[in-house]
Design a protein around this motif. Structure first.
Motif, PDB file in Angstrom:
ATOM      1  N   ALA A 242      11.903  13.321  89.662  1.00  0.00           N
ATOM      2  CA  ALA A 242      10.423  12.747  89.986  1.00  0.00           C
ATOM      3  C   ALA A 242       9.421  13.801  89.266  1.00  0.00           C
ATOM      4  N   LEU A 243       9.819  15.041  89.485  1.00  0.00           N
ATOM      5  CA  LEU A 243       8.710  15.961  88.797  1.00  0.00           C
ATOM      6  C   LEU A 243       8.625  15.787  87.132  1.00  0.00           C
ATOM      7  N   PHE A 244       9.935  15.338  86.564  1.00  0.00           N
ATOM      8  CA  PHE A 244       9.751  15.042  85.233  1.00  0.00           C
ATOM      9  C   PHE A 244       8.940  13.797  84.991  1.00  0.00           C
ATOM     10  N   ILE A 245       9.058  13.028  85.783  1.00  0.00           N
ATOM     11  CA  ILE A 245       8.134  11.571  85.564  1.00  0.00           C
ATOM     12  C   ILE A 245       6.543  12.049  85.828  1.00  0.00           C
ATOM     13  N   THR A 246       6.305  12.879  86.633  1.00  0.00           N
ATOM     14  CA  THR A 246       4.856  13.454  86.951  1.00  0.00           C
ATOM     15  C   THR A 246       4.403  14.186  85.570  1.00  0.00           C
ATOM     16  N   LEU A 247       5.378  14.736  84.698  1.00  0.00           N
ATOM     17  CA  LEU A 247       4.932  15.067  83.593  1.00  0.00           C
ATOM     18  C   LEU A 247       5.196  14.483  82.440  1.00  0.00           C
ATOM     19  N   ASN A 248       5.212  13.020  82.583  1.00  0.00           N
ATOM     20  CA  ASN A 248       5.277  12.167  81.734  1.00  0.00           C
ATOM     21  C   ASN A 248       6.487  12.203  80.615  1.00  0.00           C
ATOM     22  N   ALA A 249       7.614  12.950  81.296  1.00  0.00           N
ATOM     23  CA  ALA A 249       8.755  13.112  80.634  1.00  0.00           C
ATOM     24  C   ALA A 249       9.867  12.043  81.136  1.00  0.00           C
ATOM     25  N   GLU A 250       9.584  10.696  80.955  1.00  0.00           N
ATOM     26  CA  GLU A 250      10.614   9.827  81.757  1.00  0.00           C
ATOM     27  C   GLU A 250      11.790   9.651  81.147  1.00  0.00           C
ATOM     28  N   PHE A 251      12.009  10.108  79.783  1.00  0.00           N
ATOM     29  CA  PHE A 251      13.304  10.314  79.441  1.00  0.00           C
ATOM     30  C   PHE A 251      13.987  11.316  79.871  1.00  0.00           C
ATOM     31  N   LEU A 252      13.513  12.242  80.100  1.00  0.00           N
ATOM     32  CA  LEU A 252      14.362  13.387  80.848  1.00  0.00           C
ATOM     33  C   LEU A 252      14.535  13.160  82.390  1.00  0.00           C
ATOM     34  N   ALA A 253      13.746  12.363  82.882  1.00  0.00           N
ATOM     35  CA  ALA A 253      13.857  11.936  84.460  1.00  0.00           C
ATOM     36  C   ALA A 253      15.098  11.070  84.591  1.00  0.00           C
ATOM     37  N   ALA A 254      15.286  10.267  83.485  1.00  0.00           N
ATOM     38  CA  ALA A 254      16.255   9.284  83.629  1.00  0.00           C
ATOM     39  C   ALA A 254      17.691  10.167  83.166  1.00  0.00           C
ATOM     40  N   VAL A 255      17.409  10.733  82.177  1.00  0.00           N
ATOM     41  CA  VAL A 255      18.827  11.680  81.869  1.00  0.00           C
ATOM     42  C   VAL A 255      19.144  12.363  83.146  1.00  0.00           C
ATOM     43  N   GLN A 256      18.321  13.315  83.536  1.00  0.00           N
ATOM     44  CA  GLN A 256      18.660  13.970  84.897  1.00  0.00           C
ATOM     45  C   GLN A 256      19.349  13.288  85.943  1.00  0.00           C
ATOM     46  N   VAL A 257      18.846  11.937  86.136  1.00  0.00           N
ATOM     47  CA  VAL A 257      19.694  11.349  87.196  1.00  0.00           C
ATOM     48  C   VAL A 257      21.078  10.755  86.769  1.00  0.00           C
ATOM     49  N   LEU A 258      21.057  10.429  85.436  1.00  0.00           N
ATOM     50  CA  LEU A 258      22.334   9.834  84.671  1.00  0.00           C
ATOM     51  C   LEU A 258      23.205  10.772  84.878  1.00  0.00           C
TER      52      LEU A 258
END
Lengths: 397, 199
Positions: free
Chosen positions: B43-59
């Motif tokens: 979620a912190l990645f998403i607040t930093l506009n890094a949605e790719f990293l967010a998805a990869v973090q979860v995956l």
């Protein structure tokens, strides 16, 4: 953009869509159970549920009422909180994925009192939506593993462990199959992938024959469906990870299984079968097909895949666990890697490269099919000749 | 206005999860708290506009690594740890390591905030879908190769990550992947040896 408009686009419309999705998915799951039971009955030459309502169509309503009113049993030595949490952990990801499924393109409609509103048949079009789908579905495993563990039952635990091993293994070929679709469309957004199939003037099933095969086989494994339903194999594990669940919590596991089937079918449709596009989206002679609205095309294609799921269940026997692992690691993953390299090379060649790859793949597939059927026809049917050992014994006697 | 709120909210979740990991007695509960922490980081990645990293973090972490953790924890079934004390002999060493880690991370944050200032993440949703990258464009003009710096908007965070990994930091990336391969082969060899003894 004034405040009310942003509230409308960022809060109100998504909220309405979310409610609609939850209601529709729950209903669709119920209807699917009925269709599945009737289809299986047809395949096995029996009648199936036909008592409640006309032709038994209300059977699923009766089932829901039964499940809701059933006693909810929790084993005495279970981990209560996690036992309670597991169905939630299964259902939330199963429904959350529906936010990015592209059921249709954008459209404008007039709502009395609000004026014209442009919205779409999806809740969100992210530029990583495909990745999001993979991420969210991979989280759904936790409910199954934890449900199995928290039940304090060895059958449930074994089911959960099997499930963990199986889902981890089949995520890999599924991921590679999805990557090949990304390479063809050059985008991670599901909406753009569907649109790319319009600009490429072909569905990606043409160059993505192998990718689709890999995706769907892995998808069947990921949804724990026959022939890969090892985590709940009733002949070995009673009911697998949900042995100790009853009543409505069990119903949630059941509902999510059907929701996941819909997800896998919908993604397969979007990636390889042109999403909401009509067949041959670039041929003007077929423009009359546009009478059917895009959403209906999508639903139609998804329904076909759902039928295939049921058909599988009526056709294939269950795999053994070591066979399942061998198939995943020794067959599907090497094929998916080779396929990925081929698709990447073809994608370098742009439209033409993909088209050539498609023609080669389909040519090979049809050729192989013809050769196999010819060989089958040349040989006498195997069932009528007894094995050599039996014949030898018969000759001795 | 909303960005700091979300940052503190998710940062609190990350810390809460991290504390839970070490405070729980049941290993499965620890694993679940670690999972919560991973989601907070995503979620912190998403607040930093890094949605790719967010998805990869979860995956990768939530969907892959933690599942294997849980798998292992369940295989070595362990409901016996209840009577053991919270603080072990290594507590002193652990404190020391934690202190150094805190010093390194904290020092980096302080240093970077002095030079560049902690900018708030842009709260404009339109910016979520594009990332600005600058690169050198090589062109052939009149038989000569000309390099011109260009700044362009690419269609998303995933492209920006790809530029970083496969162009700017290609060598470190490849070295890291070779290391991982070596580690994997090592693990297989070590695991295999015990198998042969069994046979």
């Amino acid at each position: 953009m004034d405040i009310s408009a942003s509230v409308l686009t960022y809060f109100l419309i998504p909220a309405v869509k979310a409610v609609v999705v939850v209601i529709l998915v729950a209903t669709a799951a119920g209807v699917l159970t009925y269709i599945e039971r009737r289809t299986l009955a047809f395949l096995q030459v029996r009648k199936g549920p036909n008592r409640v309502g006309p032709e038994g169509i209300l059977q699923f309503v009766a089932d829901v009422v039964k499940l809701l009113t059933k006693e909810d049993v929790v084993p005495a030595k279970a981990q209560h909180f996690i036992h309670f949490l597991a169905p939630v952990l299964v259902m939330v990801p199963g429904l959350a994925v529906f936010a990015v499924l592209p059921w249709g393109p954008e459209f404008t409609m007039r709502i009395p009192g609000l004026g014209k509103i442009t919205t779409a048949w999806y809740a969100a079009d992210l530029n990583v939506s495909l990745l999001l789908v993979l991420a969210i579905t991979s989280v759904g495993i936790y409910g199954i593993i934890l449900g199995g563990w928290a039940s304090n039952s060895k059958y449930a635990l074994l089911g959960g462990l099997r499930s963990a091993a199986q889902l981890i293994s089949y995520e890999v070929p599924m991921g590679f199959a999805v990557v090949s679709a990304i390479l063809m469309a050059r985008s991670l957004s599901l909406v753009e992938i569907v649109e790319a199939q319009r600009t490429h003037q072909m569905w990606f099933i043409l160059p993505g024959l192998v990718s689709f095969f890999l995706y769907f086989v892995s998808g069947v494994a990921e949804t724990n469906r026959i022939p890969f339903d090892l985590p709940e194999a009733e002949s070995e594990l009673v009911a697998g990870f949900h042995t100790e669940y009853s009543g409505f919590r069990w119903a949630i596991f059941f509902l999510t299984e059907y929701a996941n089937m819909i997800t896998i079918s919908a993604i397969a449709t979007a990636l390889f079968f042109g999403g909401w596009l009509r067949p041959f989206p670039s041929v003007h002679a077929l423009a009359f097909l546009d009478v059917v609205p895009p959403v209906l095309w999508y639903v139609l294609k998804v329904s076909c895949f759902l039928f295939v799921y049921i058909w599988f269940r009526g056709t294939f026997p269950r795999y053994r666990f070591d066979q399942l692992m061998a198939l995943g690691w020794k067959t599907l993953i090497p094929i998916s890697l080779t396929n990925l390299v081929l698709v990447a090379l073809a994608a370098l060649g742009g439209f033409r490269g993909l088209r050539i790859l498609g023609i080669v793949l389909w040519g090979a597939a049809i050729g192989a099919f013809l050769i196999v059927t010819r060989l089958r026809a040349a040989k006498p049917p195997a069932a009528k000749t007894a094995p050599a050992s039996v014949r030898a014994r018969a000759a001795e006697a | 206005m909303t960005a700091p709120f979300f940052f503190w909210f998710f940062a609190a979740i990350v810390v809460f999860g991290a504390v839970g990991v070490v405070a729980m007695r049941q290993p499965v509960h620890s694993a679940l708290f670690l999972l919560l922490s991973f989601f907070g980081v995503a979620a912190l990645f998403i607040t930093l506009n890094a949605e790719f990293l967010a998805a990869v973090q979860v995956l990768v972490y939530a969907g892959g690594i933690m599942v294997l953790f849980l798998f292992t924890i369940m295989l070595v079934n362990i409901r016996r740890t209840a009577g053991q004390p919270y603080v072990h002999r290594q507590a002193g060493a652990a404190l020391l390591v934690a202190f150094f880690l805190l010093a390194v991370v904290g020092g980096t944050i302080v240093a970077s905030s002095r030079t560049s200032g902690l900018a708030d993440a842009p709260a404009d949703p339109a910016k979520l879908s594009t990332t600005t990258i600058s690169r050198m464009m090589t062109e052939t003009v009149d038989g000569k190769t000309v390099k011109t710096p260009v700044t362009e908007q690419v269609a998303g965070n995933s492209q920006a990550v790809a530029w970083g990994l496969y162009r700017d930091y290609l060598l470190p990336f490849e070295v890291a992947s070779v290391f991982l391969l070596v580690a994997m082969i090592g693990a297989v060899v070590l695991g295999k040896r015990t198998m042969e003894h069994v046979d």
